[in-house]
Structures are given as C-alpha cells and as structure tokens.
Scaffold this active site. Sequence first.
Site, PDB file in Angstrom:
ATOM      1  CG  ASP A  81      -1.870   1.203   1.247  1.00 54.44           C
ATOM      2  OD1 ASP A  81      -2.777   1.366   0.458  1.00 54.44           O
ATOM      3  OD2 ASP A  81      -1.628   1.806   2.195  1.00 54.44           O
ATOM      4  CD  GLU A 124      -2.009   2.576  -3.722  1.00 58.28           C
ATOM      5  OE1 GLU A 124      -2.434   3.667  -4.374  1.00 58.28           O
ATOM      6  OE2 GLU A 124      -1.520   2.595  -2.446  1.00 58.28           O
TER       7      GLU A 124
END
Length: 647
Positions: free
Chosen positions: A311, A353
């Site tokens: 993330d 990401e």
Amino acid sequence: MSVDLLIPTNYQVHLFHEGNYFESYRLFGAHVIHTNNKLCTRFCVWAPNAKNVQLLGDFNSWNGTGYSFEKLNNEGIWMLIVEQDLEGSYYKYEITTSNGEKLIKSDPFAFYSEVRPNTASIVYTLDGYQWKDQRWLQMKNRKKVYSNAMVIYELHIGSWKKKEDGTFLTYCELANDLIPYVLDHGFTHIELLPLVEHPLDISWGYQGTGYYSVTSRYGTPHDLMYFIDLCHQNNIGVIMDWVPGHFCKDEHGLHRFDGTYLYEYETVMDRENFTWGTANFDLGKTEVQSYLISNARFWMEYYHIDGFRVDAVSNIIFWPNSENKENTFGTDFLKKLNKTVFHYDSSVLMIAEDSTDWPQVTAPIHYGGLGFNYKWNMGWMNDILDYMESHPNERSKLHEKVTFSLMYAFSENFVLPFSHDEVVHGKKSLLNKMPGDYWEKFAQLRLLLGFMMAHPGKKLLFMGFEFGQFSEWKDKEQLDWNLLDFEMHRKTNDYVKELMKIYKRSKPLFELDHLSEGFEWIDVHNYNQSIFSFIRKGNLEDDFLVIVCNFKNHTYEDYIVGVPKAGSYREVFNSNEIQFGGTGVVNKKVILAEDKVFHGKPFSIKMTIPPFGISILRPVKHRKERKGNGKEEVRSNVISRRKGKQA
C-alpha cells in the site's frame, strides 16, 4: 531447566540490530517453549529507551509485581521467562519510560489479539495446523506468472456478506461461501484488505496496530490458515494488502512505544502522516527494517500468502509532506524487502500500489529497479474512468484518454485496477459512474469490463462489480445481494462469468501482456465515432484476436475493419448478446476477409458494430491449420491402429 536454551543468541541480536534478521518473530513476542520436559513461556520485547518493563496479564490479575523483564546485555532487548504454559492467556507490557511515565502496550509481535474494542495480546501457538496445499505450492513454483491469466477479486471480509443477524462471517464460514463463488466466476486470485489487527472497523485494516496478529474479528489464526488452505486446494491464490509505510497511533500500539519515537521518524514533518492521521515508519532504522521484512516473511511462512499488494508506495519513496523529494531510506527499504521476499520464494507476487511516475518499479534491483514484479496502473484507471464518465457526445474530445495508456503499457508489469478506492467516498459504483439511462449504464459497464479484459495487463476488480452494484461500497453493510433478484443484474453477472471464460481460454489476451509484440492497433484515429480496433497476439504467429470497441450508442452496419490475415473470422464474444442484457445486434455468421487493404492491413472484413459494445473475433482455423493441439497426432495413431500398424 536450561535457561540458556531460551536466551536469544548473540547472532540473532546482532542481525536484528543490523536490519538483517528476517525471522524476528522467532525471537520476539510470546513463545511457549518445551525444555527439559517442562513448558515455560518466554516474552521478549525491543524497548531500548525504557527504564523498566513488566508483564501484565489475566494470570497475575494485571499486576506486574514479580514479573519484571531483564534487559539483555544493554542491547535494548528485554526478556522474561515465566515457568508456566500460558497458552491462551491475555497479556500486555507495562513500560516505564526514562521520565517515569507508564505506558500499557500490546505486544508488537503478538500472534493473536482480543476482539476489538479490547486490545490485549493473546499467547497463541501457530504450530499445529496440518496444511493440505502441497500440490498448489508445487504448481505455483512451476507456473510462469507473467504469461498466465490473472484476474484478482478484491474484497473486504467484513462487508462481502454477513450473517442474518448482521454479524461477520468467520474465516471458516467465508471459505464455505466465497470459494465456490470465486470458482463459479472464474477469478484466479482473491485479494483481502489488510488482515492485521486494527482498532477501528472503518479503517478497513489500513491503520494497523498488530502486524503479526491476524484480526480476531473473523476468527483465530488457525481459522485463517483453513481459509487460505482451502483456497489453494481449489487453485485460488491469496494476496493480502500490506501497509509497511505507516501505522495507527492508538496508545496501545507502536506509537511512542518506549516513550520515544521508536518505530517512527523522529522529526514531526517526517513522522506525521497528516492525510491519514497515522505515523510513518522510520524505514532508515535497521531494527524497523528487521521488524517489517520479518513480517512479510512471517505471512509467507505461517499463512502461505501468495502475494502482497504493498500500500501507498508513493508515501515510501518520497518524503512525507515534501515536494516529491526522494526518501532514499524508503527506496532502499523496498529494494531490500523485494530482494529478501524473492530469496525465500520467487513465486510471490509483490505488487506496488503506486500512483507516481517513478521509473522501473518492476525492474530487477540489479538493473536499477525497485524489484517489484507488478505495479498498479493508476494512470490507465484514472484515464478510462474519466472517459467513461463523460457524455458519449464528448468522448471524441477525450480520445487520448483511451489511447495514451498504450504509450507506456509495456514500461512496467502492470495490473489494471478497479479497486475499493474507486467506489467509495462519493465516487459512485462502477455501474453508476456510467452516464445515460438504465440500459445504457449496463451496456457501458459491460463494454468497460470487456475493454479491461482486452487491454494489456493483469486485472483486479473490487467486489460487487460482478452483478452491477448500483450504490457505492458501504463498508458497514454487506453487498446488495438482493440485486440478483432483478433481471439486468443477473444478466450482468452472467456476462462477467462468460467474459472470464473467454479471457482465460484466449492466450492472446494474457500470454504477451508485458511485451509490445502482444498488441497492435488497427484503427486508433476514429475520433468521431469513438470506435477503437486492435489486435491481441499470443506466442504463436497465427494466434491472435481482433477486438473492436464502440463507445457510442450507435449501431454500424457493414463497418470495415482491417485484418492481418486472409480467411474467415468468427465472432467469439459480443457484449450486446440478449443473454447479457444487450439488444442482440451481433455477428452470427462467419465473416470472410476480403483481399482489400484497409487500416494499413492487407485484408479487411465487414461487420456489424453493436451500440456500446465490444466484439472479439478469432480467425477460423481449419483442421489442417490447427497446430500444437495434438489432434493430428491422435488421428494419425487411430488410423495406423485400424490398419494394423504400430502407432
């Protein structure tokens, strides 16, 4: 009892401080240990600036008197051996800071925790689960991930489906409901929003406090092992969202763990993540590197996790609260992370990401890259959604929103994402992003999904898209399953299943995903009609598909498309089929290519273009042209046997 067997070795301690102890979970935390025919429980914690550490628990009435830790060799590591089997006991650490403040902390290495809102750690032994996924692990190590189909179903366990009384499904119940569903739809992987323990439901797990503790909302660690094991037995990979950039600031967690900024950066501007209200990990601190990289290794070893969607990579590669200034601590950490993960298991998916244009995210480290093997293509996602949300009459002005992604599609190994982030906070669901009336919304959703499957790159979609959820994601409620009682939603669900089938059985749609040789435009300049045509190619020279997408609500008869090869073409997929909710304007008959140059191709076909539709055509292969399928050899052997010859 030989206490020496329980004390950390100098080598373990050295590696931890050096940033190279990638199995730190064997040293730290609570471990029930069998030695000299006795069971004891060892507690170990890193708190270098603490004046004192005591153990509190339900076994001592939460009174730490007589349960003080010993500091080992002034290395900042504290240890306590309790000569009892404390399996299942609840505990916390009482840390006295250098200025006398007393902090009550959960164990950073706890394997299990109380169900929120309670925050105690639980002594839990992870050993004992009997895995049955050996076949999956062997197959995964042989599989060539880049040249295989990949469609990831992203979901949040707490809101995919709930029990009748509104409570969460357990990991075991989820396995029984979700796995048949995923198999029926044809997804290859499941991606779970963060599984780490977190205090607040609405953070979805992205603000964690227990990185080694599977959230107890849905059951025990062994329950999660059962879920993943069953996924693997059904040939479904499991990816977890993982957040090594920042953590929750709740007082029982890592924040100011020993009264100092131990896990986080020291200075305010580096430490504070003002966007999420969290604290940024100090990725330059070697002990933090050991903690985080060990965590990835831990999920791989104990839970057989197949991949990590890392993330907020941009929050790692750039200094927080700066104008895109590189954080070399962050980039070095990512390289070290990826190198270590692939050292242990080269088949693991490491997916970044990343919304930036940082170069070579998926290039090997020895070539100057960050070492991931995949990156989310956020540029494609933003462009195509902007295009689809515009009125069809305006799309001719936004033509490059569709074509631009092919300028860089092969610069990285991309995953095309329609994730949870795109269907929350007023962004609307995928279906409801589509302009127009009821029918037009569904038609354009089918077109969008079809175009996604035809575009180079692996795929990720968030739960609910598959039956056309009208409302955006409501994280406190389950998906709107009642929509399947309505015809258009059922037909959309049928469409997704068929789309998955055509994708997975068509090698040109995935075999050369990351090579420019796998894609070729036919017509990229039809601004006025908003029609795009292109070719997807497989490894074999004659293995290709012709794809035509019409982003306007018009039907075109006798539309000419250039094709690379003579012969006949058959439409193998059309999003406008009546069974999918379309109008039935399709190409039922085989189309014969004419010896007429068009679109720069030596041959051309005439076809009907459906409104808001995608058509996929395949050249018809006559029996003698079908190579590599083994049928000729089988037929030859049968004939030989009939003639009494040895095959």
